[in-house]
Design a protein around this motif. Sequence first.
Motif, short mmCIF file in Angstrom:
data_model
loop_
_atom_site.label_atom_id
_atom_site.label_comp_id
_atom_site.label_asym_id
_atom_site.label_seq_id
_atom_site.Cartn_x
_atom_site.Cartn_y
_atom_site.Cartn_z
N LYS A 38 17.99 51.94 37.28
CA LYS A 38 18.23 50.78 36.43
C LYS A 38 18.23 51.25 34.99
CE LYS A 38 16.17 46.26 35.52
NZ LYS A 38 15.05 45.39 35.87
N ALA A 39 19.23 50.86 34.21
CA ALA A 39 19.31 51.27 32.82
C ALA A 39 19.99 50.18 32.00
CB ALA A 39 20.08 52.58 32.68
N GLY A 40 19.63 50.13 30.73
CA GLY A 40 20.27 49.14 29.88
C GLY A 40 20.04 49.40 28.41
N PHE A 41 21.02 48.99 27.62
CA PHE A 41 20.93 48.99 26.17
C PHE A 41 21.80 47.81 25.73
CE2 PHE A 41 22.05 50.22 21.84
CZ PHE A 41 20.80 50.59 21.35
N GLY A 42 21.21 46.62 25.73
CA GLY A 42 21.99 45.40 25.51
C GLY A 42 22.63 44.95 26.80
N GLY A 45 22.47 47.59 33.98
CA GLY A 45 22.83 47.50 35.38
C GLY A 45 21.92 48.37 36.22
N SER A 46 22.01 48.16 37.52
CA SER A 46 21.24 48.98 38.45
C SER A 46 22.10 49.24 39.69
CB SER A 46 19.92 48.31 38.83
OG SER A 46 20.15 47.10 39.53
N GLY A 67 23.98 43.59 37.46
CA GLY A 67 24.30 43.71 36.05
C GLY A 67 23.45 42.74 35.26
N THR A 68 23.12 43.10 34.03
CA THR A 68 22.32 42.23 33.17
C THR A 68 22.88 42.28 31.76
OG1 THR A 68 20.79 44.05 32.70
CG2 THR A 68 20.19 42.57 34.50
N ILE A 69 22.55 41.24 31.02
CA ILE A 69 22.90 41.17 29.60
C ILE A 69 21.73 40.55 28.88
CG2 ILE A 69 24.06 38.95 29.81
CD1 ILE A 69 26.06 39.95 27.71
#
Length: 88
Positions: A38-42, A45-46, A67-69
């Motif tokens: 899992k990773a994110g910068f703004g 997603g995983s 996905g995430t936001i």
Amino acid sequence: MIDARVDQTLNFLYSKYPQTTDLRDKSVGMLVMPLVTKAGFGLGGSYGRGALRVNNATVDYYSAAAGTIGLQIGAQQYSHVLFFMTTE
């Protein structure tokens, strides 16, 4: 390759948390995801891949994606084991 990672994940789980063998013995199946990243910068997603085990045998392979936001920074990796207690 996935089956070997599933075996390693389950061996680690049972050695670190011996009480989970009771869940294993009562379950009708397990979905084992040995590595989910899992990773994110703004935006984030995983993704992970794993196997469905019934009676200690792999019956199918699965993948999970999300996905995430929003406000987020970072990355992590983890394993996931889901015990199915009924056939439904």
